[in-house]
Design an enzyme around this catalytic site. Structure first.
Site, PDB file in Angstrom:
ATOM      1  N   HIS A 179       0.852  -1.192   0.000  1.00 32.23           N
ATOM      2  CA  HIS A 179       0.000   0.000   0.000  1.00 32.23           C
ATOM      3  C   HIS A 179       0.888   1.242   0.000  1.00 32.23           C
ATOM      4  O   HIS A 179       1.757   1.363   0.845  1.00 32.23           O
ATOM      5  CB  HIS A 179      -0.876   0.040   1.255  1.00 32.23           C
ATOM      6  CG  HIS A 179      -1.895  -1.050   1.302  1.00 32.23           C
ATOM      7  ND1 HIS A 179      -3.241  -0.814   1.183  1.00 32.23           N
ATOM      8  CD2 HIS A 179      -1.767  -2.393   1.446  1.00 32.23           C
ATOM      9  CE1 HIS A 179      -3.903  -1.956   1.260  1.00 32.23           C
ATOM     10  NE2 HIS A 179      -3.029  -2.935   1.430  1.00 32.23           N
ATOM     11  N   ASP A 238       3.211  -7.200   1.892  1.00 24.99           N
ATOM     12  CA  ASP A 238       1.900  -6.705   2.349  1.00 24.99           C
ATOM     13  C   ASP A 238       2.094  -5.425   3.174  1.00 24.99           C
ATOM     14  O   ASP A 238       1.515  -5.248   4.250  1.00 24.99           O
ATOM     15  CB  ASP A 238       1.139  -7.760   3.146  1.00 24.99           C
ATOM     16  CG  ASP A 238      -0.357  -7.429   3.238  1.00 24.99           C
ATOM     17  OD1 ASP A 238      -0.807  -6.553   2.468  1.00 24.99           O
ATOM     18  OD2 ASP A 238      -1.053  -8.017   4.071  1.00 24.99           O
ATOM     19  N   HIS A 251       1.456   3.082   8.527  1.00 26.73           N
ATOM     20  CA  HIS A 251       0.473   3.835   9.315  1.00 26.73           C
ATOM     21  C   HIS A 251       1.129   5.027   9.993  1.00 26.73           C
ATOM     22  O   HIS A 251       2.322   4.999  10.281  1.00 26.73           O
ATOM     23  CB  HIS A 251      -0.139   2.950  10.402  1.00 26.73           C
ATOM     24  CG  HIS A 251      -1.176   2.004   9.891  1.00 26.73           C
ATOM     25  ND1 HIS A 251      -2.368   2.419   9.369  1.00 26.73           N
ATOM     26  CD2 HIS A 251      -1.186   0.649   9.811  1.00 26.73           C
ATOM     27  CE1 HIS A 251      -3.080   1.365   8.995  1.00 26.73           C
ATOM     28  NE2 HIS A 251      -2.382   0.273   9.245  1.00 26.73           N
TER      29      HIS A 251
END
Lengths: 334, 425
Positions: free
Chosen positions: B62, B305, B309
């Site tokens: 991501h 993966d 954050h």
């Protein structure tokens, strides 16, 4: 590649004394017994004219409840006052925290008020772990219930009630009945009973209310209440929340009562001198028959009385554990 | 302009090459191996003691842009990627807005090109808004740079709609990626449903949350004849189901996130939110099964993966934290741990990080044969480094490996013949 976590690391100081009280899991038999002995000494006191001791004089205790509670909150408040502490009750509904203030921000605000102890109830399992890791070093954290994880003062007041009526734990067969899946009380009771040496801990519930592999905690699981109650010394009932019907965990209250409700009839299967307990509040006719709840074998009101003594015990013990730790730190710094 | 990378251990599993040699780059391509080509060598890099591999390809990372730039940006996460030797990464469509229209896909591709570090390849959404109702414009998304299509972890509720998504993707021979999770069985869950979960009183996610969705997808893949890939499988059983399907002739592959090969649900004990990932860390038997699948081709790729954050996302009680591990920069060193544990050989590891994902995606990458694009990763397999907030380039410092000393560090990364990362530069 990671060392297994020692559950005590978080709640014991370097002398092995309680500095927070987060869970009954992993605590030694000696320490649990010390809590019970200390609580016993406070029981005698509550029968005297002057009910106060100065153990927490000058200390500020904040009851920080993120989940609604009447019984637990008021017994904690009373316990703190009997220890001569200043008490502040804060009901912080989860909706106000979802307005943006994080748990960490809330804590920092309260720390700025120079509190010495937080008594915390929170709907998330592990919230008190998080708080204990993030509060300043001298503040004691007492768990008044976190999610489905632990409710250690409830478990200890239950242990105290059992000990005062039955004496030693070693010969006892104890059954815990009802919604084990969602119960922090049951989990804390299981750890305490196992450590204190109860002969057998049984869980009685339908499979929808049993957590996975719960037998790994050293308990015997029964789905048939008639079998599970056979020759029990202690029957500990759990509260059933009404929401369980909506989420397809149970068909109806009446079916639950027929299969897992404690009635006079079913209680006959237990030993003749078996006692009955319930953490409250009771759902009469859902998990327990009124005549059992109010009957001679019910210890439900003793549990409430003992709750104050147990809470006084763990609050005073954790506070002195914090003071000892602070002294250790100051000595080390010199 | 010829660059010579000399005397490194060149591992290129696609060519079954593993030897100490020199490799020569010119005009963005590999021009020679072993013997120098004609022409002046303008730059020499001494790779003695180092390993030279094709640039790593990450099946799931991501980058958080657009929409969640407090967690990461295309620029910050590409910088992290190349610092981890990753030259190509696939990024899921779960941005805000979702990658369900060409403008969002183009934005990602353009920003990545402007950054000029790693190749960032967007996955397109299978359905509009990932809502599982209407088809996303897959063909237009493909033209804008989407290399595969997925509904991410939001399982499409209607099997009829799912079937039509697969039929449409199959029409254009697009690759569909599943991140299988049954919405109801996983609802509110935050860790593997087993003994540790029971003790901690957290809401569990059973294996069936994954296996039921894998079964449903496999049956529809068989019916629609679509090319399909299963990402970040966490259960041994899921891997076996995909492998059985492949053995029956289906065009299906699978990858696993590196942390599922090393950690298990027991790590959650103590409520450390850094171990909060979805799919959850499973039990030791599942981990053993995933590890075994690296050996029998049950799993074709290992991914990071990567889910960076902001600090606040992880600072709350366990269930209230956001799942995910920041993993771009630890992918290779953690992979090397599998080699050190003698689970797989170094060339086998490199294969799962280069040729494996390139084959799944049908990319012209993942190999260093003469004539191929010069995407390279050069690393020192013995160099130790400490994982610290200041040693990570990613905006996300959320990794359970924080504070650990890992072995294996990328010294230099090349994309299309250009050095995009140099350690200590």
């Amino acid at each position: 590649m990671f060392e297994p976590q020692d559950p005590n690391r978080i709640q014991l100081n370097s002398n092995g004394q309680l500095k927070h009280f987060i869970t009954t899991e992993g605590l030694s038999k000696a320490l649990l017994t010390e809590i019970l002995d200390t609580a016993d000494s406070f029981i005698d006191m509550s029968e005297q004219q002057v009910k106060k001791v100065p153990l927490l004089r000058g200390k500020t205790v904040v009851n920080l409840f993120f989940e609604a509670s009447t019984r637990t909150l008021s017994t904690f408040e009373l316990a703190a006052k009997r220890l001569s502490a200043d008490v502040l009750n804060l009901n912080i509904s989860t909706s106000s925290t979802s307005k943006g203030e994080t748990l960490k921000d809330t804590l920092q605000t309260l720390e700025a008020m120079h509190s010495d102890m937080f008594v915390v109830r929170h709907s998330d399992s592990g919230a008190q772990h998080f708080i204990a890791q993030h509060v300043s070093p001298d503040v004691a954290v007492i768990n008044a219930g976190d999610g489905r994880h632990a409710h250690p003062t409830q478990a200890m007041l239950d242990m105290m009630t059992i000990r005062r009526h039955k004496g030693a734990f070693e010969p006892l067969v104890v059954a815990i009945v009802g919604d084990i899946l969602h119960s922090r009380v049951a989990r804390s009771q299981i750890h305490a009973l196992r450590t204190l040496g109860a002969a057998e801990v049984r869980l009685i519930a339908p499979k929808t209310l049993l957590p996975r592999h719960i037998e790994m905690l050293g308990v015997k699981v029964y789905t048939d209440m008639n079998e599970g109650l056979k020759d029990c010394d202690v029957v500990m009932m759990l509260r059933l929340q009404k929401e369980r019907m909506k989420s397809a965990l149970l068909p109806s209250e009446s079916e639950f009562y027929r299969l897992y409700g404690l009635t006079e009839e079913k209680l006959k299967l237990a030993k003749p001198d078996a006692v009955v307990m319930h953490p409250g509040p009771i759902n009469r006719g859902v998990e327990i028959e009124s005549s059992v709840a109010d009957g001679p074998r019910s210890l439900i009101l003793d549990q409430v009385t003992n709750g104050i003594a147990v809470r006084m015990a763990v609050m005073s013990m954790a506070m002195s554990g914090q003071v000892a730790e602070k002294n250790n730190r100051m000595e080390a710094a010199q | 302009m010829i660059v010579a990378i000399e005397n490194g251990r060149l591992i290129d599993p696609k060519q079954q090459r593993d030897e100490v040699t020199s490799i020569y780059l010119q005009d963005g391509k590999v021009v020679a191996i072993g013997q120098p080509p004609a022409g002046e060598i303008t730059q020499r890099i001494d790779a003695t003691g180092l390993v030279v591999t094709p640039g790593l390809i990450d099946m799931a990372a991501h980058v958080r842009e657009p929409g969640y730039t407090q967690k990461g940006t295309i620029s910050s996460e590409s910088a992290a990627a190349v610092a981890g030797g990753i030259t190509t990464l696939l990024t899921p469509p779960t941005t805000s807005p979702v990658v369900d229209n060409p403008a969002v896909a183009e934005l990602i591709v353009d920003r990545a090109q402007a950054t000029g570090l790693a190749n960032v390849l967007p996955m397109g959404a299978l359905t509009k808004g990932l809502e599982g109702e209407q088809l996303a414009p897959m063909h237009a998304l493909h033209r804008s740079g989407c290399v595969a299509f997925t509904n991410a972890r939001a399982a499409i509720p209607s099997s009829l709609t799912l079937m039509r998504c697969l039929e449409y993707a199959s029409t254009h021979d697009f690759l569909v990626i599943f991140q299988p999770q049954d919405a109801q069985l996983a609802a509110n869950g935050c860790m593997h449903d087993d003994t540790t979960c029971t003790r901690l009183g957290l809401a569990g996610i059973p294996e069936t949350a994954e296996t039921i969705e894998v079964a449903r997808c496999l049956l529809l893949v068989e019916q629609t004849d679509v090319r399909a890939h299963f990402g970040q499988l966490s259960c041994e059983r899921s891997v076996r189901m995909v492998m059985d399907a492949r053995n029956r002739g289906l065009n299906v592959t699978a990858d696993v996130a590196i942390h599922h090969l090393l950690l298990s649900d027991e790590n959650v004990d103590g409520f450390n939110s850094m171990f909060h990932v979805i799919p959850p860390l499973r039990g030791q038997l599942d981990r053993a099964g995933l590890r075994h699948a690296l050996l029998n081709d049950g799993i074709q790729a290992i991914c990071s993966d990567h889910q960076p954050h902001d600090p606040a996302a992880k600072q709350a009680p366990f269930a209230a934290t956001e799942p995910g591990i920041s993993g771009l920069e630890t992918l290779l060193p953690l992979g090397l741990l599998l080699v050190e544990q003698e689970l797989i050989t170094l060339p086998q590891l490199v294969e799962k990080l280069t040729a494996g994902p390139a084959n799944i995606l049908g990319l012209a990458a993942g190999s260093l044969a003469v004539g191929e694009v010069a995407d390279l990763c050069i690393f020192d397999p013995e160099a130790q480094w400490e994982v610290l907030p200041e040693t990570l380039r990613s905006t996300g410092k959320n990794t359970p490996f924080l504070g650990m000393t890992l072995k294996g560090r990328v010294t230099s990364t090349w994309v299309a013949g250009r050095e995009v990362y140099q350690l200590n530069a």
